[in-house]
Design an enzyme around this catalytic site. Structure first.
Site, PDB file in Angstrom:
ATOM      1  N   GLU A 162       0.830  -1.223   0.000  1.00 37.57           N
ATOM      2  CA  GLU A 162       0.000   0.000   0.000  1.00 37.57           C
ATOM      3  C   GLU A 162       0.857   1.262   0.000  1.00 37.57           C
ATOM      4  O   GLU A 162       0.530   2.236  -0.673  1.00 37.57           O
ATOM      5  CB  GLU A 162      -0.966   0.001   1.192  1.00 37.57           C
ATOM      6  CG  GLU A 162      -1.961  -1.150   1.195  1.00 37.57           C
ATOM      7  CD  GLU A 162      -2.697  -1.349  -0.124  1.00 37.57           C
ATOM      8  OE1 GLU A 162      -2.972  -0.365  -0.831  1.00 37.57           O
ATOM      9  OE2 GLU A 162      -2.983  -2.519  -0.460  1.00 37.57           O
ATOM     10  N   HIS A 168       2.095   2.066  -3.438  1.00 36.84           N
ATOM     11  CA  HIS A 168       1.084   2.712  -4.290  1.00 36.84           C
ATOM     12  C   HIS A 168       1.218   4.238  -4.221  1.00 36.84           C
ATOM     13  O   HIS A 168       0.998   4.934  -5.206  1.00 36.84           O
ATOM     14  CB  HIS A 168      -0.331   2.376  -3.797  1.00 36.84           C
ATOM     15  CG  HIS A 168      -0.939   1.171  -4.452  1.00 36.84           C
ATOM     16  ND1 HIS A 168      -1.149   1.091  -5.805  1.00 36.84           N
ATOM     17  CD2 HIS A 168      -1.422   0.012  -3.923  1.00 36.84           C
ATOM     18  CE1 HIS A 168      -1.719  -0.074  -6.083  1.00 36.84           C
ATOM     19  NE2 HIS A 168      -1.887  -0.759  -4.966  1.00 36.84           N
TER      20      HIS A 168
HETATM   21 ZN    ZN Z   1      -2.564  -2.688  -4.861  1.00 37.91          ZN
END
Ligand code: ZN
Length: 228
Positions: free
Chosen positions: A183, A186
């Site tokens: 995450e 990202h």
């Molecule tokens: Zn992802």
């Protein structure tokens, strides 16, 4: 820090309020998830400093959680719903029964899954602790239908701010550490496939058929990639 109203970007706040309203009224609180190819997924996000009014932020987090659980997924970063801001939600649960069954059969969980309660991670970062890595199949809600083997740090020193403005620093291990890394990446405009073993790429349905062994030794042999 981000509760100060003078950082609110009124235009953005209005856009997000409209997004949340539409999701709640038309789609049971679920937002559309951006797929690979959308520029927002490839653009480093801006630090979150309270660009949204506290009420807007709280309702956005609520629909992000609903969207993640509905997918279903164990993490969702703001760029995945089209917002270039540095925050994400995480949540993963392991069934105690499943763990007990494994222990009884003398099987260790190679992924080292563990409870990861719902968390909002704002401006997160991590550094590896030690040099140990693990390679497992991993997927992403923005690369629908496929998974690939990705090498990740086994242990990390994770830092983030929560939705109440409280700062956290925690050592994370195993699968929860993998989710945190995925995450956070990202928010730098990365996707897990950037550093995955591309020859391991497998459609979800084939994964269940052939590559269900969590340690992808056989997949490495059959598909022709090096398991690091
Ligand atoms: Zn992802």
């Amino acid at each position: 820090m981000f509760q100060r109203n003078n950082n609110v970007d009124k235009e953005l706040d209005q856009v997000v309020r409209a997004m949340v309203k539409e999701a709640k009224q038309e789609y049971d609180g679920v937002l559309p998830i951006m797929q690979a190819g959308e520029p927002v997924l490839r653009t480093p996000s801006a630090d979150y400093v309270g660009q949204l009014a506290p009420k807007t932020f709280a309702s956005l987090i609520e629909v992000m959680r609903t969207t993640m659980l509905d997918a279903p997924g164990v993490g969702l970063a703001a760029p995945q719903i089209g917002l270039g801001l540095r925050f994400a939600v995480l949540e993963d649960h392991v069934s105690e029964q499943e763990l007990a069954d494994m222990r009884e059969q003398g099987i260790e969980d190679p992924r080292e899954s563990a409870e990861l309660p719902f968390r909002v991670i704002i401006n997160p970062s991590y550094t590896p602790i030690g040099q140990e890595t693990r390679s497992f199949y991993e997927g992403c809600l923005s690369v629908e239908g496929y998974q690939a083997v990705r090498k990740r740090w086994l242990d990390i020193d994770a830092q983030w701010t929560d939705e109440h403005g409280k700062q956290h620093r925690e050592q994370m291990h195993g699968w929860p550490a993998r989710i945190f890394q995925h995450e956070t990446d990202h928010l730098h405009g990365e996707l897990y496939i950037d550093k995955a073993q591309l020859r391991s790429l497998s459609a979800d349905e084939l994964l269940g058929e052939y590559w269900y062994d969590p340690v992808p030794t056989e997949a490495a042999r059959e598909l022709g990639f090096t398991l690091e």
